[in-house]
Design a protein around this motif. Structure first.
Motif, PDB file in Angstrom:
ATOM      1  N   UNK A   1      -0.155  -2.297  -3.766  1.00 32.98           N
ATOM      2  CA  UNK A   1       0.516  -2.594  -2.475  1.00 32.98           C
ATOM      3  C   UNK A   1       0.807  -3.794  -2.268  1.00 32.98           C
ATOM      4  N   UNK A   2       0.039  -4.765  -2.950  1.00 31.23           N
ATOM      5  CA  UNK A   2       0.220  -6.174  -2.643  1.00 31.23           C
ATOM      6  C   UNK A   2       1.498  -6.580  -3.399  1.00 31.23           C
ATOM      7  N   UNK A   3       2.170  -5.844  -4.266  1.00 32.23           N
ATOM      8  CA  UNK A   3       3.374  -6.197  -4.907  1.00 32.23           C
ATOM      9  C   UNK A   3       4.654  -5.432  -4.242  1.00 32.23           C
ATOM     10  N   UNK A   4       4.347  -4.452  -3.263  1.00 25.44           N
ATOM     11  CA  UNK A   4       5.379  -3.883  -2.797  1.00 25.44           C
ATOM     12  C   UNK A   4       6.253  -4.647  -1.818  1.00 25.44           C
ATOM     13  N   UNK A   5       7.688  -4.321  -2.094  1.00 21.57           N
ATOM     14  CA  UNK A   5       8.551  -5.132  -1.044  1.00 21.57           C
ATOM     15  C   UNK A   5       8.491  -4.837   0.314  1.00 21.57           C
ATOM     16  N   UNK A   6       8.117  -3.889   0.437  1.00 25.79           N
ATOM     17  CA  UNK A   6       8.007  -3.204   2.041  1.00 25.79           C
ATOM     18  C   UNK A   6       6.508  -3.681   2.353  1.00 25.79           C
ATOM     19  N   UNK A   7       6.562  -3.929   3.703  1.00 21.85           N
ATOM     20  CA  UNK A   7       5.460  -4.171   4.482  1.00 21.85           C
ATOM     21  C   UNK A   7       4.505  -2.904   4.523  1.00 21.85           C
ATOM     22  N   UNK A   8       2.972  -3.050   4.221  1.00 20.31           N
ATOM     23  CA  UNK A   8       1.967  -2.066   4.183  1.00 20.31           C
ATOM     24  C   UNK A   8       0.854  -2.637   4.885  1.00 20.31           C
ATOM     25  N   UNK A   9       0.414  -1.787   5.998  1.00 17.41           N
ATOM     26  CA  UNK A   9      -0.845  -2.080   6.912  1.00 17.41           C
ATOM     27  C   UNK A   9      -1.762  -0.800   6.703  1.00 17.41           C
ATOM     28  N   UNK A  10      -3.082  -1.043   6.925  1.00 15.89           N
ATOM     29  CA  UNK A  10      -4.030   0.032   6.976  1.00 15.89           C
ATOM     30  C   UNK A  10      -4.834  -0.318   8.259  1.00 15.89           C
ATOM     31  N   UNK A  11      -4.734   0.639   9.161  1.00 12.75           N
ATOM     32  CA  UNK A  11      -5.503   0.193  10.403  1.00 12.75           C
ATOM     33  C   UNK A  11      -6.460   1.382  10.713  1.00 12.75           C
ATOM     34  N   UNK A  12      -7.569   0.936  11.364  1.00 12.20           N
ATOM     35  CA  UNK A  12      -8.560   2.029  11.822  1.00 12.20           C
ATOM     36  C   UNK A  12      -8.534   1.811  13.309  1.00 12.20           C
ATOM     37  N   UNK A  13      -8.315   3.032  14.080  1.00 13.23           N
ATOM     38  CA  UNK A  13      -8.218   2.942  15.545  1.00 13.23           C
ATOM     39  C   UNK A  13      -6.759   2.234  15.487  1.00 13.23           C
ATOM     40  N   UNK A  14      -6.653   0.852  16.220  1.00 13.39           N
ATOM     41  CA  UNK A  14      -5.513   0.105  16.211  1.00 13.39           C
ATOM     42  C   UNK A  14      -5.828  -1.148  15.675  1.00 13.39           C
ATOM     43  N   UNK A  15      -6.881  -1.158  15.055  1.00 12.63           N
ATOM     44  CA  UNK A  15      -7.124  -2.501  14.266  1.00 12.63           C
ATOM     45  C   UNK A  15      -6.746  -2.789  12.869  1.00 12.63           C
ATOM     46  N   UNK A  16      -6.084  -3.655  12.489  1.00 15.07           N
ATOM     47  CA  UNK A  16      -5.758  -3.752  11.213  1.00 15.07           C
ATOM     48  C   UNK A  16      -6.907  -4.211  10.139  1.00 15.07           C
ATOM     49  N   UNK A  17      -7.051  -3.455   8.913  1.00 14.81           N
ATOM     50  CA  UNK A  17      -7.930  -4.137   8.335  1.00 14.81           C
ATOM     51  C   UNK A  17      -7.617  -4.467   6.755  1.00 14.81           C
ATOM     52  N   UNK A  18      -6.100  -3.868   6.617  1.00  8.67           N
ATOM     53  CA  UNK A  18      -5.639  -4.585   5.398  1.00  8.67           C
ATOM     54  C   UNK A  18      -3.929  -4.981   5.756  1.00  8.67           C
TER      55      UNK A  18
END
Length: 408
Positions: A1-18
């Motif tokens: 995921x670090x190398x993907x050209x698109x943005x990726x975000x993982x969040x729980x609730x509404x808080x970003x954890x990655x």
């Protein structure tokens, strides 16, 4: 995921954890660490927050894939962007989070907005045009016409779209002639034409149009503008009629007949043809005016004009030089034929007396001076008129009501 050209975000609730590096760039954060732990709602545009929150909660509850959507954000630096996002439920420890993939759609959205504005402006222009904008395909089928056509032809645009443009021309060949010129020249400006209205009236139009081609250079149709110029053409015809026609008798005026004589001389000289010129002068016309008045004299002139016109051939030219003097040009006439026409005119005038309720039946006669030019003879309008005038003088001196010929 670090190398993907698109943005990726993982969040729980509404808080970003990655968040991956591409996501950091899109959100304009200083680093991933500076963004992790922050609420995604800090970035989502207030007008889109309710919709995005509902999507997050629905995905968490049903563990489903969220279809793509677009929404607005403000980056960490306050810049407005439009993101396209899709998300899926992702287990995180003992709870469920949401894994979202997003791309910057700002440029596309701006382009779409510009396209929408352009389309709206185009449609607004079409709605308010006084002239008629149209577009036809390669087969001449109307594919677009603006609403102004209703005010000009009486048809709604929907009644015209899908029909051949030639259907609205008095002669379909006129449309074909226009098409050939467009294909040859690429475009035309102020091309004159006519169209038939829904109520059957024929109007004059002026067309400015151009050919359309695809990427490979193949002809795909035409587009342009035409306008109703009926009023202008009517005025032009009226002015032309007044400039070339004798107001009293309706035949050619002095300037017209003299121009026609000049043209005939050039043609006959070029093609080695013979022709004749007749000068006609009503006998004793002054007596009519003095005895009964000028209005009576005008009616006699009209009567005379009608009698003479009935004796002429289709290609003869008849004009009034002034007063009671008239002129007839017999083009492409042999001497025998010209003599026959002149005698017929003289005889017909005498045999058609003018009848009036006040004056009764009055005999009208005419003296004719005729000049005949053989093929190849070099002359001019003034010289030809001089010959005919000399012959007219001799006709009057010989007793009037006759034809006298002057040959050179």
């Amino acid at each position: 995921m670090d190398n993907l050209p698109a943005g990726v975000v993982l969040f729980v609730g509404d808080r970003m954890c990655y968040i991956n590096p591409a996501g950091v760039v899109l959100l304009e954060g200083d680093s991933a660490e500076a963004l992790i732990g922050r609420s995604v709602m800090e970035f989502i545009h207030p007008l889109d927050q309710a919709r995005i929150t509902a999507r997050i909660r629905r995905a968490e509850a049903r563990r489903q894939h969220n279809p793509p959507t677009e929404f607005r954000i403000h980056t960490a630096k306050g810049k407005l962007r439009v993101l396209g996002l899709t998300s899926v439920t992702q287990p995180v420890g003992d709870t469920n989070g949401l894994l979202a993939v997003f791309m910057d759609m700002t440029a596309r959205s701006e382009m779409e907005q510009r396209l929408r504005e352009s389309d709206e402006n185009f449609r607004s222009m079409l709605e308010n045009m006084q002239d008629v904008f149209y577009r036809t395909d390669a087969e001449g089928i109307t594919r677009l016409v603006c609403p102004a056509v209703r005010n000009v032809l009486g048809y709604e645009a929907e009644e015209i779209i899908g029909r051949p443009a030639a259907d609205f021309y008095p002669d379909p060949e006129d449309r074909e002639a226009l098409r050939e010129i467009i294909l040859r020249e690429g475009a035309v400006r102020d091309f004159p034409g006519q169209m038939v209205c829904k109520d059957g009236r024929v109007i004059d139009i002026s067309i400015s149009t151009r050919a359309l081609y695809d990427e490979e250079g193949a002809f795909v149709g035409v587009e342009g503008i035409w306008r109703d110029i009926t009023e202008r053409r009517t005025l032009e015809r009226e002015l032309e009629y007044r400039a070339t026609t004798d107001e009293l008798t309706g035949i050619g005026n002095r300037r017209t007949i003299l121009n026609q004589i000049d043209d005939a001389i050039r043609r006959c000289r070029r093609y080695q043809r013979s022709y004749a010129l007749l000068l006609l002068d009503l006998d004793h016309f002054k007596i009519f005016n003095d005895r009964y008045g000028h209005m009576f004299g005008d009616r006699v002139l009209k009567h005379f004009t009608a009698v003479v016109s009935a004796q002429l051939r289709n290609n003869d030219r008849f004009g009034r030089l002034g007063g009671e003097e008239f002129c007839v040009l017999l083009e492409e006439a042999g001497l025998d034929e010209a003599e026959e026409v002149a005698s017929r005119i003289c005889r017909a005038v005498q045999e058609a007396p003018y009848r009036d309720a006040e004056a009764g039946s009055l005999e009208v006669t005419v003296s004719i001076g005729a000049a005949y030019c053989t093929a190849g003879m070099d002359t001019s309008v003034s010289r030809l008129l001089e010959w005919a005038d000399r012959a007219l003088y001799k006709a009057k001196q010989s007793g009037r009501n006759r034809v006298h010929w002057q040959t050179q």
